[in-house]
Design an enzyme around this catalytic site. Structure first.
Site, PDB file in Angstrom:
ATOM      1  N   ARG A  40       0.859  -1.235   0.048  1.00 18.47           N
ATOM      2  CA  ARG A  40       0.013   0.099  -0.100  1.00 18.47           C
ATOM      3  C   ARG A  40       0.813   1.354   0.045  1.00 18.47           C
ATOM      4  NH1 ARG A  40      -5.156  -1.238   4.045  1.00 18.47           N
ATOM      5  NH2 ARG A  40      -6.484  -1.904   2.298  1.00 18.47           N
ATOM      6  N   LYS A 206     -17.864 -16.609   4.158  1.00 19.82           N
ATOM      7  CA  LYS A 206     -19.346 -16.165   4.113  1.00 19.82           C
ATOM      8  C   LYS A 206     -19.943 -15.865   2.995  1.00 19.82           C
ATOM      9  CE  LYS A 206     -18.975 -14.732   8.721  1.00 19.82           C
ATOM     10  NZ  LYS A 206     -18.978 -13.539   9.635  1.00 19.82           N
ATOM     11  N   GLY A 375      -7.701  -8.187  -0.628  1.00 25.58           N
ATOM     12  CA  GLY A 375      -7.853  -9.161   0.441  1.00 25.58           C
ATOM     13  C   GLY A 375      -6.925 -10.342   0.355  1.00 25.58           C
ATOM     14  N   GLY A 398     -12.293  -4.333   1.775  1.00 24.68           N
ATOM     15  CA  GLY A 398     -13.876  -4.011   1.989  1.00 24.68           C
ATOM     16  C   GLY A 398     -14.296  -2.868   1.033  1.00 24.68           C
TER      17      GLY A 398
HETATM   18  C1  3PG Z   1      -8.848  -1.634   5.075  1.00 20.49           C
HETATM   19  O1  3PG Z   1      -7.573  -2.128   5.486  1.00 20.49           O
HETATM   20  O2  3PG Z   1      -9.698  -2.166   5.273  1.00 20.49           O
HETATM   21  C2  3PG Z   1      -8.788  -0.096   4.918  1.00 20.49           C
HETATM   22  O3  3PG Z   1      -7.722   0.606   5.110  1.00 20.49           O
HETATM   23  C3  3PG Z   1      -9.976   0.448   5.636  1.00 20.49           C
HETATM   24  O4  3PG Z   1      -9.644   0.076   6.931  1.00 20.49           O
HETATM   25  P1  3PG Z   1     -10.955  -0.276   8.128  1.00 20.49           P
HETATM   26  O5  3PG Z   1     -11.591  -1.499   7.583  1.00 20.49           O
HETATM   27  O6  3PG Z   1     -10.552  -0.362   9.518  1.00 20.49           O
HETATM   28  O7  3PG Z   1     -11.966   0.934   8.077  1.00 20.49           O
HETATM   29 MG    MG Z   2     -11.314  -3.285   6.336  1.00 25.57          MG
END
Ligand code: 3PG
Ligand code: MG
Length: 419
Positions: A40, A206, A375, A398
């Protein structure tokens, strides 16, 4: 609609407030926090270099972890400033706060091309509350707002949304960074009009996490391949026994609706043909969250769609690997989100690794466009050392899911329209 990007700006001598997603994994080693994956940080370098070349004064804001409004020392961004300086090959100053007089003073003496990283914005409760007063405080040092934090763009927080609103109200520009632009291009435009066949591979624990994505992609994809624990909710929905596999018993109707929609739309919808099962046993060890670490005994291939009562399904089996790989190798566009099994344990990693290899092969040999939706699938691709052989890997978790669901991301919505 298209958003302004950093390419459209002239920031010479201006204070550019850049929201980045430096929420990187850290581990404590000999009393020091060490970054274990710097993707990142590295991915923001093109944006930062462009703004530095243009002669902007770069004020970087980010969050790290979820410190719940406390100055949690293990969640300080200081180690990130150190690493960023090494990657940028120039000094990066660090401010131990993100607002206040001291910060303003430091910024007051910055020169064009200088870079400053502010401390974790989540040390303030007002950040996640998207507090307008906090937004004014942060925006005090911003002539221009840039958002390169795709991974946090699904959050309507002060630094991802509120600050942009304040800057825009003053007539200032709010632009997307180059990483943000790339993420929106690959997860958005490229998938809107995909070259066909368009094959989607979805895994993970899930069904409830993925159902909105499944629903949306059923309108676009030619084939959807299901893996991971969520496959067992589909099996349950089809009337099979799932043993000790991870399931969501209350989501079988959702799974059935997806199967019906696939049939109605003529989308090929594949669930595993076979799997790798094992008998879970608790060990004495506890994980980070204090839950007992599980061990798995009697690992074996299962070709029966039913899972024995004392066993759990933990990976897709060899027949599934073959069927899914064949499908992937026919694709011209591939989207992959979520592992096929418990890939952290090498006994259950083959399904995920085989999919990773097929995706890489389709990209390299067939010219398919492959997009990895962030992810765990990115982790798996990197672990298999195939990161350079796919078209695009998202830095969002997310955020990429919400974007793929078709949701408007607040961090994007707040940026200036390009006319
Ligand atoms: C992440 O790693 O999912 C993003 O940086 C957002 O972080 P958060 O889910 O704690 O809001
Ligand atoms: Mg997150």
């Amino acid at each position: 609609m298209a958003k302004l990007t950093v390419r459209d700006l002239n920031v010479r001598g201006k204070r550019v407030f850049v929201r980045v997603d430096y929420n990187v994994p850290l581990e404590e080693k000999d009393g020091q926090m060490v970054i274990t994956d710097e993707t990142r940080i590295a991915e923001t370098l093109p944006t930062l270099r462009l703004l530095i070349e243009q002669g902007g004064k770069l004020i970087l804001a980010a969050h790290l972890g979820r410190p719940k409004a406390k100055r949690e020392p293990t969640m300080s961004l200081r180690p990130v400033a150190v690493r960023l300086a090494e990657l940028l090959l120039q000094p990066v100053a660090f401010a131990d706060d993100c607002i206040g007089e001291k910060v303003e003073k430091t910024i007051g003496i910055m020169k064009p091309g200088d870079v400053l990283l502010l401390e974790n914005v989540r040390y303030y409760a007002e950040e996640e509350a998207n507090d307008p007063v906090f937004a004014e405080k942060l925006a005090k040092v911003a002539d221009v707002y840039v958002n390169d934090a795709f991974g946090a763009a699904h959050r309507a927080h002060t630094s991802t949304e509120g600050v942009a609103r304040v800057v825009a109200k003053r007539g200032g520009q709010c632009a997307a960074g180059l990483l943000m632009e790339r993420e929106l291009k690959f997860l958005g435009d490229e998938l809107d009009k995909p070259a066909r066949p368009f094959v989607v591979i979805l895994g993970g624990a899930k069904v409830s996490d993925k159902i909105l994505v499944i629903d949306r992609l059923l309108e676009k994809a030619d084939a959807i391949l299901i893996g991971g624990a969520m496959a067992y909710t589909f099996r349950l929905a089809q009337g099979y026994k799932t043993g000790k596999s991870l399931i969501e018993a209350d989501k079988t109707d959702v799974a059935r609706a997806a199967l019906a929609k696939a049939q109605q739309r003529g989308v090929k919808f594949l669930v595993p043909l076979d799997d790798i099962i094992a008998e879970p046993v608790k060990t004495d060890k506890l994980d980070k969250k204090g839950k007992p670490v599980m061990d798995y005994q009697a690992v074996r291939v299962n070709t029966d769609p039913n899972c024995p009562d004392n066993a759990a399904g933990l990976d897709v089996g060899p027949a599934t690997v073959k069927a899914y790989s064949d499908e992937v190798l026919r694709a011209k566009t591939i989207l992959w989100n979520g592992p096929m099994g418990l890939f952290e344990d090498k006994r259950f990693a083959e399904g995920t690794n085989a999919v990773a290899r097929a995706v890489a092969q389709a990209t390299q040999q067939n010219g398919a466009k492959s997009i990895i939706g962030g992810g765990d699938s990115v982790k798996a691709i990197n672990k298999a050392k195939l990161g350079s052989q796919v078209t695009f890997m998202s830095t969002g978790g997310g955020a990429s899911l919400e974007f793929l669901e078709g949701k408007v991301l607040p961090g994007v919505a707040a940026l200036t329209e390009k006319f």
